[in-house]
Design a protein around this motif. Structure first.
Motif, PDB file in Angstrom:
ATOM      1  N   GLY A  59       0.849  -0.948  -0.007  1.00 13.14           N
ATOM      2  CA  GLY A  59      -0.176  -0.133   0.234  1.00 13.14           C
ATOM      3  C   GLY A  59       0.788   1.179  -0.151  1.00 13.14           C
ATOM      4  O   GLY A  59       1.436   1.324  -0.387  1.00 13.14           O
ATOM      5  N   PRO A  60      -0.144   2.233  -0.178  1.00 13.11           N
ATOM      6  CA  PRO A  60      -1.120   2.380  -0.124  1.00 13.11           C
ATOM      7  C   PRO A  60      -2.412   1.864  -0.787  1.00 13.11           C
ATOM      8  O   PRO A  60      -1.481   1.647  -2.043  1.00 13.11           O
ATOM      9  CB  PRO A  60      -1.726   4.165   0.640  1.00 13.11           C
ATOM     10  N   ASP A  61      -3.562   1.552  -1.112  1.00 12.40           N
ATOM     11  CA  ASP A  61      -3.537   1.137  -2.133  1.00 12.40           C
ATOM     12  C   ASP A  61      -5.357   1.376  -1.230  1.00 12.40           C
ATOM     13  O   ASP A  61      -5.591   1.165  -0.782  1.00 12.40           O
ATOM     14  CB  ASP A  61      -3.475   0.057  -2.312  1.00 12.40           C
ATOM     15  N   ALA A  62      -5.845   1.344  -3.041  1.00 11.96           N
ATOM     16  CA  ALA A  62      -8.072   1.250  -2.469  1.00 11.96           C
ATOM     17  C   ALA A  62      -8.165   0.314  -2.036  1.00 11.96           C
ATOM     18  O   ALA A  62      -8.837   0.044  -1.374  1.00 11.96           O
ATOM     19  CB  ALA A  62      -8.673   1.790  -3.579  1.00 11.96           C
ATOM     20  N   SER A  63      -7.338  -1.157  -2.891  1.00  7.09           N
ATOM     21  CA  SER A  63      -8.072  -2.517  -2.161  1.00  7.09           C
ATOM     22  C   SER A  63      -7.964  -2.549  -0.001  1.00  7.09           C
ATOM     23  O   SER A  63      -8.823  -3.165   0.435  1.00  7.09           O
ATOM     24  CB  SER A  63      -7.493  -3.603  -3.269  1.00  7.09           C
ATOM     25  N   LEU A  67     -10.407  -3.313   2.700  1.00  9.60           N
ATOM     26  CA  LEU A  67     -10.261  -3.941   3.244  1.00  9.60           C
ATOM     27  C   LEU A  67     -10.470  -4.077   5.060  1.00  9.60           C
ATOM     28  O   LEU A  67     -11.185  -4.014   5.660  1.00  9.60           O
ATOM     29  CB  LEU A  67      -8.826  -5.226   3.718  1.00  9.60           C
ATOM     30  N   GLN A  68     -10.132  -2.871   5.589  1.00  6.53           N
ATOM     31  CA  GLN A  68     -10.169  -2.350   6.538  1.00  6.53           C
ATOM     32  C   GLN A  68     -11.611  -1.442   6.718  1.00  6.53           C
ATOM     33  O   GLN A  68     -11.951  -1.160   7.574  1.00  6.53           O
ATOM     34  CB  GLN A  68      -9.188  -0.032   6.241  1.00  6.53           C
ATOM     35  N   GLU A 126     -13.548   5.588   1.013  1.00  7.36           N
ATOM     36  CA  GLU A 126     -14.044   4.860   1.273  1.00  7.36           C
ATOM     37  C   GLU A 126     -15.014   4.090   1.410  1.00  7.36           C
ATOM     38  O   GLU A 126     -16.255   4.229   1.894  1.00  7.36           O
ATOM     39  CB  GLU A 126     -12.874   3.391   1.290  1.00  7.36           C
ATOM     40  N   LEU A 127     -15.192   5.605   2.950  1.00  5.34           N
ATOM     41  CA  LEU A 127     -15.612   5.722   4.509  1.00  5.34           C
ATOM     42  C   LEU A 127     -16.562   6.745   3.696  1.00  5.34           C
ATOM     43  O   LEU A 127     -18.085   6.327   4.757  1.00  5.34           O
ATOM     44  CB  LEU A 127     -15.096   5.791   5.480  1.00  5.34           C
ATOM     45  N   ALA A 149     -11.270   2.937  15.642  1.00  8.62           N
ATOM     46  CA  ALA A 149     -10.188   2.607  15.076  1.00  8.62           C
ATOM     47  C   ALA A 149      -9.342   1.940  13.893  1.00  8.62           C
ATOM     48  O   ALA A 149      -9.990   0.890  13.711  1.00  8.62           O
ATOM     49  CB  ALA A 149      -9.346   3.258  16.157  1.00  8.62           C
ATOM     50  N   SER A 150      -8.374   1.962  13.559  1.00 12.30           N
ATOM     51  CA  SER A 150      -8.012   1.249  12.136  1.00 12.30           C
ATOM     52  C   SER A 150      -7.197   0.664  12.123  1.00 12.30           C
ATOM     53  O   SER A 150      -6.160   1.552  11.426  1.00 12.30           O
ATOM     54  CB  SER A 150      -8.689   1.252  10.207  1.00 12.30           C
ATOM     55  N   PRO A 151      -6.330  -0.089  12.313  1.00 10.29           N
ATOM     56  CA  PRO A 151      -4.699  -0.295  12.791  1.00 10.29           C
ATOM     57  C   PRO A 151      -4.097  -0.431  11.171  1.00 10.29           C
ATOM     58  O   PRO A 151      -4.662  -1.500  10.486  1.00 10.29           O
ATOM     59  CB  PRO A 151      -4.426  -1.195  13.399  1.00 10.29           C
ATOM     60  N   TYR A 152      -3.710   0.335  10.431  1.00  3.55           N
ATOM     61  CA  TYR A 152      -3.013  -0.151   9.885  1.00  3.55           C
ATOM     62  C   TYR A 152      -1.733  -0.639   9.453  1.00  3.55           C
ATOM     63  O   TYR A 152      -0.788  -0.060   8.990  1.00  3.55           O
ATOM     64  CB  TYR A 152      -2.210   1.362   8.759  1.00  3.55           C
ATOM     65  N   LEU A 153      -1.898  -2.314   9.727  1.00  5.53           N
ATOM     66  CA  LEU A 153      -0.894  -3.589  10.196  1.00  5.53           C
ATOM     67  C   LEU A 153      -1.104  -4.566  10.075  1.00  5.53           C
ATOM     68  O   LEU A 153      -2.596  -4.568   9.628  1.00  5.53           O
ATOM     69  CB  LEU A 153      -0.701  -3.263  11.907  1.00  5.53           C
ATOM     70  N   LEU A 154       0.066  -5.173   9.248  1.00  2.00           N
ATOM     71  CA  LEU A 154      -0.623  -6.431   8.894  1.00  2.00           C
ATOM     72  C   LEU A 154      -1.000  -7.720   9.609  1.00  2.00           C
ATOM     73  O   LEU A 154      -1.737  -8.868   9.658  1.00  2.00           O
ATOM     74  CB  LEU A 154       0.643  -7.117   7.772  1.00  2.00           C
TER      75      LEU A 154
END
Length: 119
Positions: A8-12, A16-17, A59-60, A88-93
């Motif tokens: 990322g960053p990516d719209a996909s 998913l978030q 997206e939101l 909250a949305s963690p941007y973590l794998l």
């Protein structure tokens, strides 16, 4: 050896978030969301996180602010305190140190009822 580009960053990923936020109870109209990410000492890494937040915001259809777990501005703790988000949305794998730090920071920074902050 050839190395692929980052995920990322990516719209996909933003889609998913959104799905993960909906699983946590988020729905349109819920208000601002904070995105928690590990952090980067590199400017291009910080710019990627700003772009990821912008993709999630699109997206939101709700405001999204990115905050870093690391001691880099904007700090996740500062955003959680000033913005008082419900989600909250963690941007973590994966689970691990950064995910645990996000949870600790958000629970300590949430207003009166930390249990209201949802992942």
């Amino acid at each position: 050896m050839r190395i692929a580009e980052p995920l990322g960053p990516d719209a996909s990923l933003a889609a998913l978030q959104r799905a993960r936020l909906e699983q946590a109870g988020w729905s349109p109209g819920a208000g601002m969301v904070v995105q928690g990410s590990a952090g980067s000492s590199r400017q291009d890494g910080r710019e990627d996180m700003s772009q990821a937040a912008a993709l999630l915001e699109a997206e939101l259809g709700e405001p999204v602010r990115n905050g870093f777990v690391a001691a880099i501005d904007p700090k996740l703790a500062d955003l959680a305190e000033t913005e008082q988000p419900s989600f909250a949305s963690p941007y973590l794998l994966a689970e691990g140190f950064s995910r645990e730090r996000c949870a600790v920071i958000l629970n300590l920074s949430a207003p009166a009822q930390p249990s209201q902050l949802r992942w």
